[in-house]
Design a protein around this motif. Structure first.
Motif, short mmCIF file in Angstrom:
data_model
loop_
_atom_site.label_atom_id
_atom_site.label_comp_id
_atom_site.label_asym_id
_atom_site.label_seq_id
_atom_site.Cartn_x
_atom_site.Cartn_y
_atom_site.Cartn_z
N MET A 135 48.59 35.20 41.87
CA MET A 135 47.67 35.26 43.01
C MET A 135 46.83 36.53 42.97
N SER A 136 47.45 37.65 42.64
CA SER A 136 46.70 38.91 42.59
C SER A 136 45.63 38.86 41.50
N VAL A 176 42.69 36.96 43.00
CA VAL A 176 41.99 37.77 44.01
C VAL A 176 41.18 38.88 43.36
N VAL A 177 41.78 39.57 42.39
CA VAL A 177 41.06 40.64 41.70
C VAL A 177 39.88 40.08 40.92
N ASP A 178 40.04 38.89 40.36
CA ASP A 178 38.94 38.23 39.66
C ASP A 178 37.77 37.98 40.62
N PHE A 196 35.87 50.00 47.45
CA PHE A 196 36.93 50.80 48.08
C PHE A 196 38.01 49.97 48.77
N LEU A 197 37.74 48.72 49.10
CA LEU A 197 38.71 47.95 49.86
C LEU A 197 39.96 47.54 49.10
N PRO A 198 39.86 47.06 47.86
CA PRO A 198 41.02 46.40 47.25
C PRO A 198 42.21 47.30 46.98
N ASP A 226 51.94 44.87 46.00
CA ASP A 226 52.31 45.76 44.89
C ASP A 226 51.61 45.33 43.60
N SER A 227 51.49 44.02 43.41
CA SER A 227 50.80 43.52 42.22
C SER A 227 49.33 43.89 42.24
N MET A 228 48.70 43.78 43.42
CA MET A 228 47.30 44.17 43.56
C MET A 228 47.12 45.65 43.24
#
Length: 326
Positions: free
Chosen positions: A117-118, A121-123, A172-174, A205-207
């Motif tokens: 999932m992270s 989302v990062v993608d 700055f958000l992620p 934590d993964s993010m």
């Protein structure tokens, strides 16, 4: 009584219907039909091939982020998952539905769902950040480079502030270090949803763990830039299919702006917004509204055609895409 989810869907459907209504009022569809025979199919085929290439590049970008988390899925399987999600996005009204499908199917290859999932989302974040950067750079060139002529500099100033805001948000958000999770933990504990709390902590934590994967993030960002360039030249090729020459530099600002609008979840699948945005922006570049709408319609048709390989995957394997671990 209509719940909030259904109400939100009805509102989005109303927005799409209203925008389509305005387009119908503005555009002479008889002239649109007259343009169809003049479309040069060779250029349309090139645009389709580029669109398929864009999907492959997007798959590779996601593969980079999965690899950063030591999730071992072959690139071929990732491509299949990406096409599968693209296929269903054609029918599902939610803009996050393709991401849910990617997480669900990819998690079958790896039990660590928070990592999968992270990566999705990062993608998304990298895609939005790179899109903002491309739009900002092109906008500044259009506004301040003396050799580039624009009809109205003032018309771009509002877009400049919007793009800057999105750029700073995605920057700055992620990966902030602390989140106000205490209240959320209390609520979830109250309803005996500790398992959900544990999942959210692992996801968070993964993010945050991506901060230590700077090389992978930069590589994915570089690939995202390629995606945006491909999207811009696809529209340029489609304009050539109608025998209309438009400025590629202007498309570098207008296409990202259109993509921004499509990403806003106020319509069903961007329906109405995509067509209206193309009509408005491309008509600023010398196209007639009929030519601009034709480009938008052909592009939407190509997106559906490009998603058909995902339909083949679904028919042959369903959502249980075969494991092909590397």
């Amino acid at each position: 009584m209509i719940n909030k989810k259904k109400l939100f869907f009805l509102l989005r459907l109303s927005v799409s219907a209203l925008l389509i209504f305005f387009i119908v009022l503005k555009v002479d569809f008889q002239k649109v039909l007259e343009l169809v025979p003049s479309i040069k199919l060779g250029y349309v085929l090139i645009a389709l091939l580029w669109l398929l290439l864009d999907r492959l590049v997007m798959s590779y970008r996601w593969a980079i982020l999965l690899k950063a988390k030591d999730i071992k899925i072959s690139l071929f399987e990732i491509v299949k998952i990406y096409f599968l999600s693209s296929f269903w996005s054609t029918f599902l009204p939610s803009s996050v539905a393709p991401d849910i499908i990617k997480v669900y199917v990819a998690s079958k290859h790896n039990s660590n769902t928070p990592d999968v999932m992270s990566s999705v989302v990062v993608d998304r974040i990298i895609g939005l950040f790179s899109l903002s950067l491309v739009a900002l750079t092109s906008l500044l060139i259009l506004m301040y480079y003396p050799r580039v002529q624009v009809q109205s500099v003032e018309g771009y100033r509002g877009a400049l502030w919007v793009i800057l805001a999105v750029l700073l948000l995605t920057l700055f958000l992620p990966f902030f270090d602390r989140v106000p999770v205490g209240r959320a933990k209390g609520i979830l504990t109250l309803f005996r949803l500790n398992f959900l709390w544990n999942f959210l902590v692992r996801f968070y934590d993964s993010m945050v763990g991506y901060k230590a994967k700077r090389a992978s993030l930069f590589k994915a960002f570089s690939v995202a830039l390629v995606n945006h360039v491909l999207a811009i030249f696809m529209i340029y090729v489609l304009s050539l299919s109608l025998g209309v020459g438009v400025s590629v530099l202007h498309l570098f600002i207008l296409v990202p702006l259109i993509n921004f609008l499509i990403m806003v979840p106020i319509s069903v699948g961007g329906l109405g917004i995509q067509e209206g945005a193309y009509v408005y922006f491309l008509s600023q570049l010398g196209m007639s509204v009929q030519e601009a709408l034709t480009v938008a319609i052909v592009f939407r048709v190509l997106m559906i055609v490009a998603s058909l390989p995902g339909g083949v995957v679904y028919i042959s394997e369903g959502f249980g895409v075969k494991k092909a671990l590397t």
